[in-house]
Scaffold this active site. Structure first.
Site, PDB file in Angstrom:
ATOM      1  CG  HIS A  70      -1.967  -1.089   0.677  1.00 21.53           C
ATOM      2  ND1 HIS A  70      -2.508  -2.759   2.006  1.00 21.53           N
ATOM      3  CD2 HIS A  70      -2.334  -1.036  -0.029  1.00 21.53           C
ATOM      4  CE1 HIS A  70      -3.050  -2.948   1.663  1.00 21.53           C
ATOM      5  NE2 HIS A  70      -3.314  -2.437   0.427  1.00 21.53           N
ATOM      6  CD  GLU A  73      -0.651   0.171   4.720  1.00 17.57           C
ATOM      7  OE1 GLU A  73       0.177  -0.805   4.746  1.00 17.57           O
ATOM      8  OE2 GLU A  73      -2.359   0.278   4.335  1.00 17.57           O
ATOM      9  CG  HIS A 166       0.521  -3.711   5.651  1.00 17.38           C
ATOM     10  ND1 HIS A 166      -0.491  -3.536   4.122  1.00 17.38           N
ATOM     11  CD2 HIS A 166       1.185  -4.588   5.246  1.00 17.38           C
ATOM     12  CE1 HIS A 166      -0.660  -4.158   3.704  1.00 17.38           C
ATOM     13  NE2 HIS A 166       0.257  -4.985   3.761  1.00 17.38           N
ATOM     14  CD  GLU A 230      -1.867  -3.644   9.195  1.00 22.32           C
ATOM     15  OE1 GLU A 230      -1.466  -2.377   8.807  1.00 22.32           O
ATOM     16  OE2 GLU A 230      -2.549  -4.461   7.954  1.00 22.32           O
TER      17      GLU A 230
HETATM   18  O1  LIG Z   1      -5.816   0.092   8.026  1.00 13.53           O
HETATM   19  C1  LIG Z   1      -6.862  -0.881   7.838  1.00 13.53           C
HETATM   20  O2  LIG Z   1      -8.061  -0.722   7.154  1.00 13.53           O
HETATM   21  C2  LIG Z   1      -5.770  -1.511   6.067  1.00 13.53           C
HETATM   22  C3  LIG Z   1      -4.311  -1.835   6.675  1.00 13.53           C
HETATM   23  C4  LIG Z   1      -5.068  -2.951   5.466  1.00 13.53           C
HETATM   24  O3  LIG Z   1      -3.738  -2.829   4.997  1.00 13.53           O
HETATM   25  N1  LIG Z   1      -4.276  -4.177   6.305  1.00 13.53           N
HETATM   26  C5  LIG Z   1      -3.731  -5.401   5.559  1.00 13.53           C
HETATM   27  C6  LIG Z   1      -3.958  -6.310   5.800  1.00 13.53           C
HETATM   28  C7  LIG Z   1      -4.138  -7.497   5.316  1.00 13.53           C
HETATM   29  C8  LIG Z   1      -4.256  -8.905   5.681  1.00 13.53           C
HETATM   30  O4  LIG Z   1      -5.323  -9.772   6.399  1.00 13.53           O
HETATM   31  O5  LIG Z   1      -2.973  -9.943   6.198  1.00 13.53           O
HETATM   32  C9  LIG Z   1      -4.447  -5.093   3.858  1.00 13.53           C
HETATM   33  O6  LIG Z   1      -5.970  -4.899   4.631  1.00 13.53           O
HETATM   34  O7  LIG Z   1      -4.627  -5.535   2.478  1.00 13.53           O
HETATM   35 ZN   LIG Z   2      -1.857  -2.222   4.319  1.00 15.24          ZN
END
Ligand SMILES: O=C(O)CCC(=O)N[C@@H](CCC(=O)O)C(=O)O
Ligand SMILES: [Zn+2]
Length: 350
Positions: A70, A73, A166, A230
């Site tokens: 992303h 980030e 992330h 995260e």
């Molecule tokens: O803060 C958020 O809403 C999204 C943060 C983020 O990019 N999280 C990843 C998590 C990936 C996973 O589920 O392993 C995403 O949404 O792609």
């Molecule tokens: Zn992300």
């Protein structure tokens, strides 16, 4: 010619070079650092590093570390760039094969999560869907999958880990947390729990099914121990308080150096584990999400709370409280609006 000039022209570091070439189709270049470490720039923002033959790899491992899947980030991107600058300055020596990926350089330049389509929904083959044909993010996801396969094959016999770094859109009641992709029949190894704590990550979320995120691809197809990690909240380049990312920086440097895991120490001595109990999906025009836009990750909902409704039904929290993670109503139909999670256990590694 200095190795870094060959890799990054006149740019002062890897990140600056990557941003400056975001729209270029760069040829592959390869060079050796003075200590014999081979560095190949396989594409813009992608480095494959190989220690010289004969150097010990005490942890018998190979690592994939990605950030910037992303584009907005930025903190983990800055952390990886800093670690690479240290390596190129000769401040430490690499012990293990390492694939470093800055996922989406055009989105990084734009300061956006993505340009056409969320790249972290395009793995495990999803990039091949007809709706994504011709999109640069789909081509990049396909390229990264192929490269990870090649890297895993080259490192056969070594333990493969992947950390996809992330930062979250919203504030979080638990600042740092990792997600463990679902692979039937496996559980998180103690050494990975210790690594997460070393990186000051005290919360782990167990996914309940395989998905199209990057870490799920490396876990399912390459049998890697993979995590989406995260590390804090989204900020533009230059606005991150990098002091908040020292844990992950130290822990990664230690892995790159091939040193053994330090003993866990308070307050980072226990990992609270949650499990996903429900994935909220945008089902279409009549879908309504009853979680406010600004709610923090890990906000708890009492039994009976209604989380969403649509023409066919609703989701209501059961007899035990559940918390919400990644609430985001602004996603296309069919995509994830959030995760409902429940506390499972606490792990205290020795
Ligand atoms: O803060 C958020 O809403 C999204 C943060 C983020 O990019 N999280 C990843 C998590 C990936 C996973 O589920 O392993 C995403 O949404 O792609
Ligand atoms: Zn992300």
């Amino acid at each position: 010619m200095k190795a870094t000039n060959l890799l990054f022209d006149t740019h002062p570091d890897w990140l600056t070079h990557t941003l400056a070439n975001a729209s270029s189709n760069l040829p592959e270049v390869s060079t050796c650092l003075p200590d014999g470490t081979r560095v190949s720039r396989r594409a813009n923002g992608v480095l494959w590093l190989q220690p010289p033959a004969g150097r010990e790899n005490p942890n018998r491992e190979a690592l994939i570390v990605s950030a910037g899947v992303h584009g907005n980030e930025t903190a983990p991107i800055e952390v990886l760039n800093g670690l690479m600058s240290e390596l190129f300055e000769g401040r430490w020596a690499l012990a293990c094969p390492l694939l470093l990926i800055l996922g989406n350089p055009p989105a990084m330049v734009a300061g956006e999560r993505f340009l056409d389509v969320n790249m972290n929904r395009l793995f495990n083959g999803a990039h091949g869907k007809s709706e994504y044909a011709g999109l640069p993010e789909a081509a990049r996801a396909a390229f990264l999958e192929g490269l990870c396969r090649e890297f895993a094959l080259a490192g056969q016999g070594l333990a493969l880990s992947h950390y996809d770094l992330h930062t979250a859109i919203r504030p979080s009641k638990r600042e740092k947390f990792a997600l463990y992709p679902f692979v039937a029949g496996r559980s998180v190894p103690a050494g990975q729990c210790a690594f997460l704590l070393e990186a000051e990550v005290q919360t782990l979320l167990l996914q309940h099914r395989a998905s199209t995120v990057f870490s799920s691809f490396t876990a399912s197809e390459l049998q890697a121990e993979s995590f989406t990690v995260e590390l804090g909240k989204v900020q533009p380049f230059g606005k991150n308080d990098l002091a908040r990312f020292q844990g992950v920086e130290r822990a990664l440097r230690r892995r790159f150096l091939g040193e053994s895991t330090p003993p866990v120490r308070a307050p980072f001595d226990e990992l609270t584990v949650f499990e996903v109990v429900h994935e909220v999906i945008n089902s279409g025009p009549e879908f309504e999400f009853h979680v406010p836009d600004d709610v923090a990750n890990f906000t708890e909902y009492a039994p009976g709370s209604i989380i969403w409704t649509d023409r066919n039904g609703r989701y209501q929290v059961g007899s035990v409280p559940e918390a919400v993670v990644f609430p985001n109503r602004a996603v296309p139909v069919g995509q994830r609006v959030g995760l409902m999670i429940r506390k499972k256990t606490v792990i205290r590694p020795e």
